[in-house]
Structures are given as C-alpha cells and as structure tokens.
Enzyme design. Sequence first.
Site, PDB file in Angstrom:
ATOM      1  N   ASN A   1      -4.762  36.642 -28.239  1.00  0.00           N
ATOM      2  CA  ASN A   1      -4.621  35.607 -29.250  1.00  0.00           C
ATOM      3  C   ASN A   1      -5.158  36.131 -30.574  1.00  0.00           C
ATOM      4  O   ASN A   1      -6.103  36.927 -30.590  1.00  0.00           O
ATOM      5  CB  ASN A   1      -5.404  34.345 -28.870  1.00  0.00           C
ATOM      6  CG  ASN A   1      -4.758  33.589 -27.723  1.00  0.00           C
ATOM      7  OD1 ASN A   1      -3.736  33.997 -27.189  1.00  0.00           O
ATOM      8  ND2 ASN A   1      -5.375  32.490 -27.329  1.00  0.00           N
ATOM      9  N   VAL A   2      -4.570  35.674 -31.671  1.00  0.00           N
ATOM     10  CA  VAL A   2      -5.020  36.085 -32.993  1.00  0.00           C
ATOM     11  C   VAL A   2      -5.436  34.832 -33.756  1.00  0.00           C
ATOM     12  O   VAL A   2      -4.708  33.836 -33.777  1.00  0.00           O
ATOM     13  CB  VAL A   2      -3.926  36.844 -33.765  1.00  0.00           C
ATOM     14  CG1 VAL A   2      -4.467  37.318 -35.117  1.00  0.00           C
ATOM     15  CG2 VAL A   2      -3.420  38.035 -32.959  1.00  0.00           C
TER      16      VAL A   2
ATOM     17  N   ASP B   1       0.964  45.931 -35.191  1.00  0.00           N
ATOM     18  CA  ASP B   1       0.945  46.136 -33.736  1.00  0.00           C
ATOM     19  C   ASP B   1       0.930  47.618 -33.367  1.00  0.00           C
ATOM     20  O   ASP B   1       1.858  48.134 -32.734  1.00  0.00           O
ATOM     21  CB  ASP B   1       2.135  45.436 -33.078  1.00  0.00           C
ATOM     22  CG  ASP B   1       2.063  43.928 -33.180  1.00  0.00           C
ATOM     23  OD1 ASP B   1       0.946  43.407 -33.366  1.00  0.00           O
ATOM     24  OD2 ASP B   1       3.106  43.274 -33.093  1.00  0.00           O
TER      25      ASP B   1
ATOM     26  N   ASP C   1       6.614  51.261 -30.395  1.00  0.00           N
ATOM     27  CA  ASP C   1       7.303  49.969 -30.265  1.00  0.00           C
ATOM     28  C   ASP C   1       7.793  49.507 -31.630  1.00  0.00           C
ATOM     29  O   ASP C   1       7.777  48.318 -31.942  1.00  0.00           O
ATOM     30  CB  ASP C   1       6.364  48.929 -29.655  1.00  0.00           C
ATOM     31  CG  ASP C   1       7.100  47.665 -29.203  1.00  0.00           C
ATOM     32  OD1 ASP C   1       8.299  47.764 -28.861  1.00  0.00           O
ATOM     33  OD2 ASP C   1       6.479  46.589 -29.193  1.00  0.00           O
TER      34      ASP C   1
ATOM     35  N   GLY D   1      -0.476  34.879 -27.429  1.00  0.00           N
ATOM     36  CA  GLY D   1       0.374  35.726 -26.616  1.00  0.00           C
ATOM     37  C   GLY D   1      -0.112  35.828 -25.188  1.00  0.00           C
ATOM     38  O   GLY D   1      -1.161  35.275 -24.828  1.00  0.00           O
ATOM     39  N   LYS D   2       0.658  36.556 -24.377  1.00  0.00           N
ATOM     40  CA  LYS D   2       0.309  36.721 -22.969  1.00  0.00           C
ATOM     41  C   LYS D   2      -0.979  37.505 -22.804  1.00  0.00           C
ATOM     42  O   LYS D   2      -1.780  37.240 -21.909  1.00  0.00           O
ATOM     43  CB  LYS D   2       1.453  37.443 -22.249  1.00  0.00           C
ATOM     44  CG  LYS D   2       1.224  37.659 -20.760  1.00  0.00           C
ATOM     45  CD  LYS D   2       2.432  38.325 -20.113  1.00  0.00           C
ATOM     46  CE  LYS D   2       2.614  39.735 -20.640  1.00  0.00           C
ATOM     47  NZ  LYS D   2       3.701  40.462 -19.917  1.00  0.00           N
TER      48      LYS D   2
ATOM     49  N   LYS E   1      -8.396  39.411 -33.434  1.00  0.00           N
ATOM     50  CA  LYS E   1      -7.502  39.554 -32.284  1.00  0.00           C
ATOM     51  C   LYS E   1      -8.342  39.670 -31.025  1.00  0.00           C
ATOM     52  O   LYS E   1      -9.170  40.585 -30.898  1.00  0.00           O
ATOM     53  CB  LYS E   1      -6.621  40.795 -32.460  1.00  0.00           C
ATOM     54  CG  LYS E   1      -5.477  40.910 -31.459  1.00  0.00           C
ATOM     55  CD  LYS E   1      -4.550  42.059 -31.847  1.00  0.00           C
ATOM     56  CE  LYS E   1      -3.310  42.111 -30.990  1.00  0.00           C
ATOM     57  NZ  LYS E   1      -2.375  43.193 -31.428  1.00  0.00           N
TER      58      LYS E   1
END
Length: 283
Positions: A91-92, A235, A218, A87-88, A106
């Site tokens: 990272n996982v 998340d 979210d 991801g921006k 993560k």
Amino acid sequence: MAEFGLIDDEGAEKPGDEFEEIEVADTEADRIARRRDREFSEFRKRIKNTEQFKVEASVFDDATFAALYKLVQDGHIEAFGAPISTGKEANVYTALGPEDTEVAVKVYRINASDFKDMRGYLDGDPRFEGIGSDKKKVVTAWVRKEFANLRRAKEAGVRVPEPIAVERNVLVMEYIATDAEGRAKRLNEVHIENPETAFEVLREYMRRLYDAGLVHGDLSEYNVVFHEGQLVVIDLGQAVTVLSPNADDFLQRDCANVANFFAGLGVEVTAEELYDDITGDDE
C-alpha cells in the site's frame, strides 16, 4: 560492504559491475518490536486505530508498525495522510515530511506478498546472495533493492521518485502527484502531443539505466507518469542488475512494451531496433 566485479576479456569493467551488498538481517524496527516499550506501544495503538490503517491492521505485523515508528523518530515522517493506492503486495500512503514536504510511504505486507514472484527478480543479483527462502528476508531485500535502484537511477540522470529512507518493509520516497485524485497520470492516460519526443526521452532513460547496470524489468506505459512536464519512471522494485541471468529477457520485454506503445502512436520503431540502441549492438 562487499563489492562485486566482473572483468571482460580486455580487462575493463562492464556497466554495473560494482554493487554493494545489501544487508537483510534484522533491523532496528525488529528490535523495537521485540522491546515493545511504552512509547512504541502507544504509537502502534494510535496508528492501528486511524482510518487508513484499520483494514491493514490484521496483516501488518508489529515490526511493520515499529518501522513506521522508527521513520517518525528519525524525522522522515511527521504525520500520515490518505492512502494513494492499495495493492496485493503493498500500500502507498501520503505523509507529511520535514518542513511541510509531502512524501509517499510504501508499505509492503510481509505475509501477503507473493515472494515466489519476487525471487525471480532477486536470483542472480550479487547484492542479495544467500538470502534463502525466508519470506521476511525476501521482502526486506525487495524493499532495500527498490531503494538502491531508485538511488542508482537518480544518480544516472533518470527522473524517478527520489528515495528518502528505508526501514525493514517500508520505503519513503518523493511524492509524485498532479491531479485531484492524488496521483500522477500514467503514459497511457494522457494525450501525448509529441510522441516522438516522449519516445526519445524514454529511450534515453533506458540507455542511462542500462549504462548504470540496471534493467527496469517491467517498463511499459503503465510505469511511466507525467509530472510537471517531465516523464517519471516509477516502480523500480523489480529492476535487476545487468549481471542477472534474467536481465536480457527482461530488457527485451521492456523494449517490446515501449516500442509497441509508441509504434501505436505513429513512431517508427521496433523492439529489435530499440534493444540494439540500448545495448549498443547496432554499433
């Protein structure tokens, strides 16, 4: 550790009033990175040369490698596996944990993270007062908040990935995966045979989070996955306490997302009804 409380007019504590302050000062990883002894230097070189870390080597600072090193030394990680997602901001990766267990690692990028967006989820949280605008401190606070939120949600009876360890900008947690691609299917990616039951489960999770003093912030069909016949909420890095000035807006948004998704599957629910149910305003 300091504790924060808020007393209502009748002298009773409100949900989530007690939150331990979370330290965001330099960690052992920062100290290891500064020492740069032979063992750490060899570990850093080995990790930077592995296939899954080659791209990230230019944006991971020495203290990030030191955080991974510390987690290995502490026995939380035995060996690294493949990347699950890139991801921006983070990272996982899969990793081998103690006794041949699989864990997820993560890794947040200090330099690449959009800490301005993060601040909106940290401001007003009593656990992170006075962290200022230092990017490293903001990201470190975010990761520790995600660990604390996962632990609090789990204690409240919400099915979330079990938090295992945290060091600087690295979080180790339970690996949730069910398919050949190495990840669990999101709610929007599966056929839900009984939408009413799934909705009731998610509504109960939202109640439990709220009663524990948390709002996801979210929540949607993209942050809930199926794993071994259960719904798992993921998340929770952005989850805020009910004391946050943005908590009510975030909760209303969560309710709208969940209600709209399940209404599209034929469940009779509105965002307003769900909000009242979660907060007890219908009583």
